[in-house]
Design a protein around this motif. Sequence first.
Motif, short mmCIF file in Angstrom:
data_model
loop_
_atom_site.label_atom_id
_atom_site.label_comp_id
_atom_site.label_asym_id
_atom_site.label_seq_id
_atom_site.Cartn_x
_atom_site.Cartn_y
_atom_site.Cartn_z
N ARG A 194 -14.38 21.07 2.36
CA ARG A 194 -14.62 21.11 0.93
C ARG A 194 -15.40 19.85 0.54
N GLU A 195 -16.37 20.02 -0.35
CA GLU A 195 -17.12 18.88 -0.83
C GLU A 195 -17.05 18.84 -2.34
N ALA A 196 -17.72 17.87 -2.94
CA ALA A 196 -17.61 17.62 -4.37
C ALA A 196 -18.07 18.82 -5.19
N THR A 197 -17.37 19.03 -6.29
CA THR A 197 -17.76 20.05 -7.25
C THR A 197 -19.03 19.61 -7.95
N PRO A 198 -20.00 20.49 -8.15
CA PRO A 198 -21.23 20.10 -8.86
C PRO A 198 -20.92 19.61 -10.27
N GLY A 199 -21.85 18.85 -10.82
CA GLY A 199 -21.67 18.30 -12.15
C GLY A 199 -21.68 19.36 -13.23
N GLY A 200 -21.07 19.01 -14.36
CA GLY A 200 -21.16 19.83 -15.55
C GLY A 200 -20.19 20.97 -15.67
N LEU A 201 -19.42 21.26 -14.60
CA LEU A 201 -18.50 22.39 -14.66
C LEU A 201 -17.15 22.00 -15.27
N GLN A 202 -16.93 20.71 -15.44
CA GLN A 202 -15.63 20.24 -15.92
C GLN A 202 -15.80 19.42 -17.20
N ILE A 203 -14.84 19.54 -18.09
CA ILE A 203 -14.85 18.74 -19.31
C ILE A 203 -14.19 17.39 -19.07
N SER A 204 -13.36 17.32 -18.03
CA SER A 204 -12.68 16.08 -17.64
C SER A 204 -12.81 15.87 -16.14
N GLU A 205 -13.04 14.62 -15.75
CA GLU A 205 -13.16 14.29 -14.33
C GLU A 205 -13.05 12.79 -14.15
N GLY A 206 -12.40 12.37 -13.07
CA GLY A 206 -12.34 10.96 -12.74
C GLY A 206 -11.70 10.09 -13.81
N GLY A 207 -10.84 10.69 -14.64
CA GLY A 207 -10.19 9.92 -15.69
C GLY A 207 -10.97 9.85 -16.98
N TYR A 208 -12.07 10.60 -17.10
CA TYR A 208 -12.89 10.59 -18.31
C TYR A 208 -13.02 12.00 -18.87
N THR A 209 -13.12 12.10 -20.19
CA THR A 209 -13.18 13.40 -20.87
C THR A 209 -14.30 13.40 -21.90
N LEU A 210 -15.03 14.49 -21.96
CA LEU A 210 -16.05 14.70 -23.00
C LEU A 210 -15.38 15.34 -24.21
N ASP A 211 -15.28 14.60 -25.29
CA ASP A 211 -14.68 15.08 -26.54
C ASP A 211 -15.80 15.45 -27.49
N LEU A 212 -16.15 16.74 -27.50
CA LEU A 212 -17.26 17.22 -28.34
C LEU A 212 -16.76 17.42 -29.77
N LYS A 213 -17.26 16.60 -30.69
CA LYS A 213 -16.82 16.65 -32.07
C LYS A 213 -17.51 17.76 -32.86
N THR A 214 -18.59 18.29 -32.30
CA THR A 214 -19.34 19.35 -32.98
C THR A 214 -19.34 20.58 -32.08
#
Length: 326
Positions: A56-76
């Motif tokens: 198994r290798e790394a999941t491609p970018g952009g498929l997760q809203i949270s990763e590595g202890g960070y989260t994208l909080d979309l206000k809009t």
Amino acid sequence: MHAGLRITAFAAALAATFGTAYGVGQGLDPVVEDSAPARHEGHGEASPTPGGGGAREATPGGLQISEGGYTLDLKTPSVTAGKRSELSFVIRDSAGRAVTAFQREHEKELHLIVASRDLVTYRHLHPTRAADGTWSIPVELPRAGGYRVFADFTPARKGAENLVLGADLAASGPYQPQQLPASDTTVKIHGYEVRLDGALSPGKESELKLKVSRNGQPVTNLQPYLGAYGHLVALRSGDLAYLHVHPGGEPGDGTTEPGPEISFAATAPSGGAYRLFLDFKHEGEVHTAAFTVRAGAAAPTTDASPADGPAAEAPAQEDGTGGHGH
């Protein structure tokens, strides 16, 4: 490659009913997966194809809203198609605090990509960050439907690696689905012609060469853009897995020429259709040429007829209102 994709009942109804209006509050749920190890900034690592063997290798970018202890909080989470709106978001750490320190990579602290689910509309933006960590930028999306917002950044902490987090955005209005544009090796955009040579190979690094010309003459004076003579983003059709690669050389390294050819090393995580978006700068303007390619398919051996329509559905702009915001 595996990515969990949850689709709401509303989205399923949309797919079955073409003429209906895309509702503001009922767009696609964010794509969320269990956290995976952080990736190197090239975003070109391969994962095994569905059903395939191997490690198994790394999941491609952009498929997760949270990763590595960070989260994208979309206000809009929703906007109105055809109307200028302020898009705002916050990057939060594992304690829920807004992140206010980022490493500058490719001349920016954060790169924001907005793409429609059908990969017809594309925006490469650079929002501004307030002191409290809130990022914002005005956007105007031309069509109703589902969009994906990608935040590409590296936190300013020791040992931090690049992350690409994604969240869904709904644009309300009459919804008219569109098919993925047909594959082609030559695209015309704003009087330029861009030729693609090479092909994506699943799980294997391959070289893509893009040659820029205008009025039948090669363009040999491309201008640096984000620290290179070209910037390439690849999105996989279906789940919009994000691959982000840059040329092997850079302006001023003594070997990289300012055109007409820009080369990239890219690895497709699986077979299937991908949409490539090339940004290049010439005579002070940024232009975007978009191609549809299929990973695993043989590279074309004959010239294809140039695509005369816009490569990505927005002219390149420098003020953040069109295809680019810098």
